[in-house]
Design a protein around this motif. Structure first.
Motif, PDB file in Angstrom:
ATOM      1  N   GLN A 176       0.802  -1.229   0.000  1.00  4.21           N
ATOM      2  CA  GLN A 176       0.000   0.000   0.000  1.00  4.21           C
ATOM      3  C   GLN A 176       0.829   1.271   0.000  1.00  4.21           C
ATOM      4  OE1 GLN A 176      -3.084   0.131   2.997  1.00  4.21           O
ATOM      5  NE2 GLN A 176      -3.132   2.368   3.046  1.00  4.21           N
ATOM      6  N   CYS A 177       1.899   1.343   0.773  1.00  3.12           N
ATOM      7  CA  CYS A 177       2.658   2.593   0.932  1.00  3.12           C
ATOM      8  C   CYS A 177       4.043   2.544   0.281  1.00  3.12           C
ATOM      9  CB  CYS A 177       2.793   2.941   2.412  1.00  3.12           C
ATOM     10  SG  CYS A 177       1.224   3.369   3.207  1.00  3.12           S
ATOM     11  N   ASP A 178       4.291   1.566  -0.558  1.00  2.00           N
ATOM     12  CA  ASP A 178       5.584   1.488  -1.248  1.00  2.00           C
ATOM     13  C   ASP A 178       5.681   2.577  -2.314  1.00  2.00           C
ATOM     14  OD1 ASP A 178       6.184  -0.694   0.269  1.00  2.00           O
ATOM     15  OD2 ASP A 178       5.869  -2.173  -1.325  1.00  2.00           O
ATOM     16  N   GLU A 179       6.837   3.224  -2.380  1.00  2.00           N
ATOM     17  CA  GLU A 179       7.038   4.216  -3.430  1.00  2.00           C
ATOM     18  C   GLU A 179       7.159   3.544  -4.803  1.00  2.00           C
ATOM     19  OE1 GLU A 179      10.306   6.734  -2.444  1.00  2.00           O
ATOM     20  OE2 GLU A 179       9.360   7.507  -0.609  1.00  2.00           O
ATOM     21  N   LYS A 180       7.846   2.443  -4.843  1.00  2.00           N
ATOM     22  CA  LYS A 180       7.958   1.694  -6.104  1.00  2.00           C
ATOM     23  C   LYS A 180       6.667   0.905  -6.313  1.00  2.00           C
ATOM     24  CE  LYS A 180      10.733  -1.761  -8.546  1.00  2.00           C
ATOM     25  NZ  LYS A 180      10.732  -1.007  -9.799  1.00  2.00           N
ATOM     26  N   GLY A 181       6.170   0.917  -7.522  1.00  2.00           N
ATOM     27  CA  GLY A 181       4.963   0.150  -7.814  1.00  2.00           C
ATOM     28  C   GLY A 181       3.772   1.013  -8.172  1.00  2.00           C
ATOM     29  N   ILE A 182       3.947   2.353  -8.195  1.00  2.00           N
ATOM     30  CA  ILE A 182       2.864   3.261  -8.582  1.00  2.00           C
ATOM     31  C   ILE A 182       3.053   3.658 -10.041  1.00  2.00           C
ATOM     32  CG2 ILE A 182       1.784   5.510  -8.181  1.00  2.00           C
ATOM     33  CD1 ILE A 182       2.583   5.294  -5.271  1.00  2.00           C
ATOM     34  N   SER A 183       1.998   3.501 -10.822  1.00  5.29           N
ATOM     35  CA  SER A 183       2.028   3.874 -12.237  1.00  5.29           C
ATOM     36  C   SER A 183       0.972   4.934 -12.512  1.00  5.29           C
ATOM     37  CB  SER A 183       1.783   2.650 -13.124  1.00  5.29           C
ATOM     38  OG  SER A 183       2.741   1.639 -12.875  1.00  5.29           O
ATOM     39  N   LEU A 184       1.140   5.630 -13.622  1.00  3.14           N
ATOM     40  CA  LEU A 184       0.220   6.712 -13.990  1.00  3.14           C
ATOM     41  C   LEU A 184      -0.433   6.414 -15.337  1.00  3.14           C
ATOM     42  CD1 LEU A 184       2.561   9.670 -12.984  1.00  3.14           C
ATOM     43  CD2 LEU A 184       0.501   8.955 -11.783  1.00  3.14           C
ATOM     44  N   PHE A 185      -1.755   6.658 -15.390  1.00 10.61           N
ATOM     45  CA  PHE A 185      -2.523   6.308 -16.586  1.00 10.61           C
ATOM     46  C   PHE A 185      -3.379   7.485 -17.040  1.00 10.61           C
ATOM     47  CE2 PHE A 185      -1.757   2.431 -14.230  1.00 10.61           C
ATOM     48  CZ  PHE A 185      -1.366   1.522 -15.208  1.00 10.61           C
ATOM     49  N   LEU A 186      -3.496   7.632 -18.351  1.00 14.78           N
ATOM     50  CA  LEU A 186      -4.433   8.581 -18.946  1.00 14.78           C
ATOM     51  C   LEU A 186      -5.794   7.904 -19.058  1.00 14.78           C
ATOM     52  CD1 LEU A 186      -2.096   9.926 -21.741  1.00 14.78           C
ATOM     53  CD2 LEU A 186      -3.119  11.345 -19.949  1.00 14.78           C
ATOM     54  N   LEU A 187      -6.835   8.613 -18.635  1.00 21.51           N
ATOM     55  CA  LEU A 187      -8.166   8.013 -18.588  1.00 21.51           C
ATOM     56  C   LEU A 187      -9.214   8.984 -19.106  1.00 21.51           C
ATOM     57  CD1 LEU A 187     -10.142   5.772 -17.591  1.00 21.51           C
ATOM     58  CD2 LEU A 187     -10.125   6.926 -15.368  1.00 21.51           C
ATOM     59  N   ASP A 188      -9.991   8.549 -20.072  1.00 17.73           N
ATOM     60  CA  ASP A 188     -11.126   9.328 -20.561  1.00 17.73           C
ATOM     61  C   ASP A 188     -12.229   9.291 -19.517  1.00 17.73           C
ATOM     62  OD1 ASP A 188     -13.473  10.222 -21.883  1.00 17.73           O
ATOM     63  OD2 ASP A 188     -12.651   9.640 -23.824  1.00 17.73           O
ATOM     64  N   VAL A 189     -12.744  10.457 -19.119  1.00 14.44           N
ATOM     65  CA  VAL A 189     -13.759  10.506 -18.065  1.00 14.44           C
ATOM     66  C   VAL A 189     -15.064   9.837 -18.479  1.00 14.44           C
ATOM     67  CG1 VAL A 189     -12.866  12.576 -16.960  1.00 14.44           C
ATOM     68  CG2 VAL A 189     -14.528  12.796 -18.806  1.00 14.44           C
ATOM     69  N   ASN A 190     -15.261   9.631 -19.765  1.00 18.50           N
ATOM     70  CA  ASN A 190     -16.487   9.003 -20.257  1.00 18.50           C
ATOM     71  C   ASN A 190     -16.350   7.493 -20.425  1.00 18.50           C
ATOM     72  OD1 ASN A 190     -17.969  11.482 -20.529  1.00 18.50           O
ATOM     73  ND2 ASN A 190     -16.751  11.920 -22.353  1.00 18.50           N
TER      74      ASN A 190
END
Length: 375
Positions: A176-190
């Motif tokens: 849950q609180c690891d710095e490694k392992g977080i990714s970022l995604f582009l997401l259409d709100v629809n």
């Protein structure tokens, strides 16, 4: 050291002040806040045509190679006018992430239209349990045949209802609180499975709760490398923190100006309030708080490009000082206006609400004091 603005920065400051004076009355602001999106889209396009939206980005990304000092100039003067357009969540947060991680195609589709004022993109990262811990993330992204499946909940997403695209942080590995392992995604709100519950914040702005239920996104929605988004989030939050601190300094200066003017016109016991020595002392205290905050802001802006411990300490001390001085100036200004200060008709109350909101954004005073002590 010379702390004066360059000729270009002075022109930038003048253009913002002239726009606010000519085009941005308080009645206009109230009308924008009451609208569905919470700001004026034509103003946003004007910001783009004037170069304000592209200032923090490189020329290769369609910007003007501006640095932290330019961001400081923009945000301090937008703060004076109490501008409601989403400069921080869209440009300083989402724009910074896109500039650092986006592919050429992603920048062409999302960053360039944002710089021109045609699109709004906002960052969804705050979860109920995370408080101010950027690595505390329970939203999950599971690998699928076509890309990823997102599931989770974000409690506070600024201007999501006006955004066509969201940048969402999600855990792709680790605890849950690891710095490694977080990714970022582009997401259409629809997209199917995306739901928003919109609400107004204390300063009149627009925000939403975001729920993701089995939301499918393609592989090319990933920003940067998988599992390696934390450092980019941290850098974007640092820039946004500098931005809101500059905005707060602009607000504090304006509140001091408005309060001083009020004490020169309001009479009590057949004397102007400004003639009472006790009130003069309080106004001087307000001025000292403003000057201390302004000095720390300039120092921090000068160190923002240094990825060192000095930058972290400067930012923590600045945000702590903003919280301290914002509380003092805000409460004193309202009290010196008397009961009228909190009415909707008085402008000072709206500045106070925005300043109160800024004090808790991206970490409150206690959080940043603890950070400073640990450094």
């Amino acid at each position: 050291m010379d702390f004066s603005l360059t000729e270009e920065q002075q022109l930038l400051q003048d253009s913002i002040n002239q726009f606010i004076e000519r085009e941005y009355t308080f009645d206009d602001r109230k009308k924008y806040l009451d609208s569905e999106k919470g700001f004026n889209e034509e103003n946003w396009k004007t910001f783009g045509s004037l170069g304000w939206l592209g200032m923090p980005f490189s020329e290769d990304d369609g910007g003007y190679n501006g640095g932290p000092v330019d961001v400081m100039v923009i945000m301090e003067n937008l703060g004076k006018g109490l501008i409601v357009e989403p400069y921080v969540p869209s440009i300083l947060l989402s724009g910074k992430i896109l500039a650092d991680l986006g592919s050429n195609e992603q920048k062409l589709n999302y960053l360039h239209p944002m710089i021109s004022g045609e699109k709004i993109t906002t960052f969804a990262y705050i979860e109920p349990q995370s408080r101010f811990n950027l690595s505390d993330c329970l939203t999950k992204a599971t690998v699928s045949d076509d890309g990823y499946v997102l599931d989770g909940y974000k409690a506070l997403v600024h201007n999501a209802s006006a955004s066509g695209t969201l940048i969402v942080s999600a855990r792709t590995s680790g605890n849950q609180c690891d710095e490694k392992g977080i990714s970022l995604f582009l997401l259409d709100v629809n997209s199917k499975g995306v739901s928003l519950r919109n609400y107004s914040t204390i300063d009149g702005g627009k925000a939403s709760e975001l729920t993701l239920e089995n939301v499918s996104v393609p592989k090319d929605s990933l920003l940067g490398e998988k599992d390696a988004g934390f450092s980019t989030i941290e850098n974007a939050i640092d820039l946004a923190t500098l931005g809101i601190c500059a905005e707060a300094v602009g607000i504090m200066g304006k509140m001091n100006e408005m309060t001083l003017e009020y004490t020169k016109t309001r009479e009590q016991f057949e004397q102007k309030l400004s003639q009472f020595q006790a009130l003069q002392h309080r106004m001087v205290d307000n001025f000292m708080h403003y000057e201390q905050s302004k000095s720390l802001l300039v120092m921090c802006a000068a160190k923002m490009n240094d990825n060192t411990e000095d930058k972290k300490k400067a930012l923590a001390s600045l945000k702590y000082q903003i919280g301290l001085s914002g509380k003092h100036i805000g409460e004193e200004s309202i009290q010196l206006h008397g009961g009228m200060g909190v009415t909707d008709e008085m402008h000072i109350g709206h500045y106070f609400k925005r300043l109160t909101t800024i004090r808790t954004l991206y970490g409150n005073s206690d959080y940043h004091l603890s950070n400073y002590a640990s450094l």
